[in-house]
Write a protein that holds these residues in place. Structure first.
Motif, PDB file in Angstrom:
ATOM      1  N   ARG A  55       0.861  -1.186   0.000  1.00  0.00           N
ATOM      2  CA  ARG A  55       0.000   0.000   0.000  1.00  0.00           C
ATOM      3  C   ARG A  55       0.890   1.225   0.000  1.00  0.00           C
ATOM      4  O   ARG A  55       1.633   1.460   0.953  1.00  0.00           O
ATOM      5  N   GLY A  56       0.816   1.966  -1.073  1.00  0.00           N
ATOM      6  CA  GLY A  56       1.642   3.175  -1.168  1.00  0.00           C
ATOM      7  C   GLY A  56       3.109   2.814  -1.164  1.00  0.00           C
ATOM      8  O   GLY A  56       3.557   2.003  -1.956  1.00  0.00           O
ATOM      9  N   VAL A  57       3.851   3.398  -0.254  1.00  0.00           N
ATOM     10  CA  VAL A  57       5.288   3.111  -0.175  1.00  0.00           C
ATOM     11  C   VAL A  57       5.594   1.927   0.730  1.00  0.00           C
ATOM     12  O   VAL A  57       6.725   1.451   0.761  1.00  0.00           O
ATOM     13  N   ASP A  58       4.602   1.473   1.489  1.00  0.00           N
ATOM     14  CA  ASP A  58       4.818   0.366   2.418  1.00  0.00           C
ATOM     15  C   ASP A  58       4.567  -0.972   1.733  1.00  0.00           C
ATOM     16  O   ASP A  58       3.603  -1.138   0.993  1.00  0.00           O
ATOM     17  N   SER A  59       5.428  -1.918   2.018  1.00  0.00           N
ATOM     18  CA  SER A  59       5.215  -3.280   1.547  1.00  0.00           C
ATOM     19  C   SER A  59       5.755  -4.244   2.601  1.00  0.00           C
ATOM     20  O   SER A  59       6.784  -3.982   3.223  1.00  0.00           O
ATOM     21  N   VAL A  60       5.014  -5.327   2.800  1.00  0.00           N
ATOM     22  CA  VAL A  60       5.383  -6.331   3.794  1.00  0.00           C
ATOM     23  C   VAL A  60       5.137  -7.701   3.185  1.00  0.00           C
ATOM     24  O   VAL A  60       4.094  -7.935   2.573  1.00  0.00           O
ATOM     25  N   GLY A  61       6.077  -8.592   3.368  1.00  0.00           N
ATOM     26  CA  GLY A  61       5.928  -9.949   2.866  1.00  0.00           C
ATOM     27  C   GLY A  61       6.172 -10.969   3.964  1.00  0.00           C
ATOM     28  O   GLY A  61       7.048 -10.791   4.811  1.00  0.00           O
ATOM     29  N   VAL A 135       7.999  -2.500  12.616  1.00  0.00           N
ATOM     30  CA  VAL A 135       6.824  -1.735  12.218  1.00  0.00           C
ATOM     31  C   VAL A 135       7.221  -0.475  11.447  1.00  0.00           C
ATOM     32  O   VAL A 135       6.636   0.586  11.602  1.00  0.00           O
ATOM     33  N   VAL A 136       8.237  -0.600  10.642  1.00  0.00           N
ATOM     34  CA  VAL A 136       8.616   0.488   9.740  1.00  0.00           C
ATOM     35  C   VAL A 136       7.629   0.513   8.585  1.00  0.00           C
ATOM     36  O   VAL A 136       7.169   1.564   8.156  1.00  0.00           O
ATOM     37  N   ASN A 137       7.299  -0.661   8.070  1.00  0.00           N
ATOM     38  CA  ASN A 137       6.317  -0.798   6.995  1.00  0.00           C
ATOM     39  C   ASN A 137       5.046  -1.410   7.567  1.00  0.00           C
ATOM     40  O   ASN A 137       5.107  -2.359   8.357  1.00  0.00           O
TER      41      ASN A 137
END
Length: 160
Positions: A55-61, A135-137
């Motif tokens: 979402r936007g600049v955040d990405s988590v895998g 919790v940066v992204n």
């Protein structure tokens, strides 16, 4: 040994080595763009799956998930269904926002996804929050519990 014999043996060795390293990646079809991208990887020795949110600049895998974690996803969908029913049985939420406690999580490689049911303006959805270790992204989205259940069942079918 002739050149043809050497070539045939070399080709056989390359083919057998390549077959051992072959991994098939299957992308699970999403019926809702708000679901995380989910892929199953199958090799001769194991099956793993992953979820990726952006979402936007955040990405988590969350990568290299196993069958137990796929079952946790299905269990979380069932918990969400029960929470939906509790909210429905208790009446509507036209003016107030009703939130369940966080009722489930899946962890992998220091990243996690948490689940919560929220009713706002008579709309009940499962909210999920994907975060990395610090919790940066953060990826936050919402889907119907049935969509989460279909996703979990799609992943679990590859383990059968």
């Amino acid at each position: 040994m002739t050149f043809r014999s050497i070539a045939a043996v070399s080709a056989l060795l390359l083919c057998s080595h390549g077959a051992q390293a072959l991994t098939k990646t299957i992308t699970i079809e999403r019926n809702n763009i708000n679901l995380p991208i989910t892929k199953v990887e199958k090799s001769d020795h194991r099956i793993t799956w992953s979820m990726f949110g952006n979402r936007g600049v955040d990405s988590v895998g969350l990568y290299w998930l196993n069958q137990t974690q796929a079952q946790q996803l299905l269990d979380n969908a069932h918990k969400a269904r029960d929470l939906y029913q509790q909210i429905i049985d208790g009446g509507h939420c036209p003016d107030a926002e009703i939130k369940s406690r966080r009722f489930g999580e899946i962890k992998a490689n220091d990243n996690r996804i948490d689940f919560q049911v929220i009713c706002s303006n008579n709309n009940i959805l499962v909210h999920y929050v994907m975060t990395d270790e610090y919790v940066v992204n953060l990826v936050n989205d919402a889907v119907e519990w049935q969509e989460l259940e279909r996703l979990a069942n799609s992943v679990l079918t590859h383990y059968q």
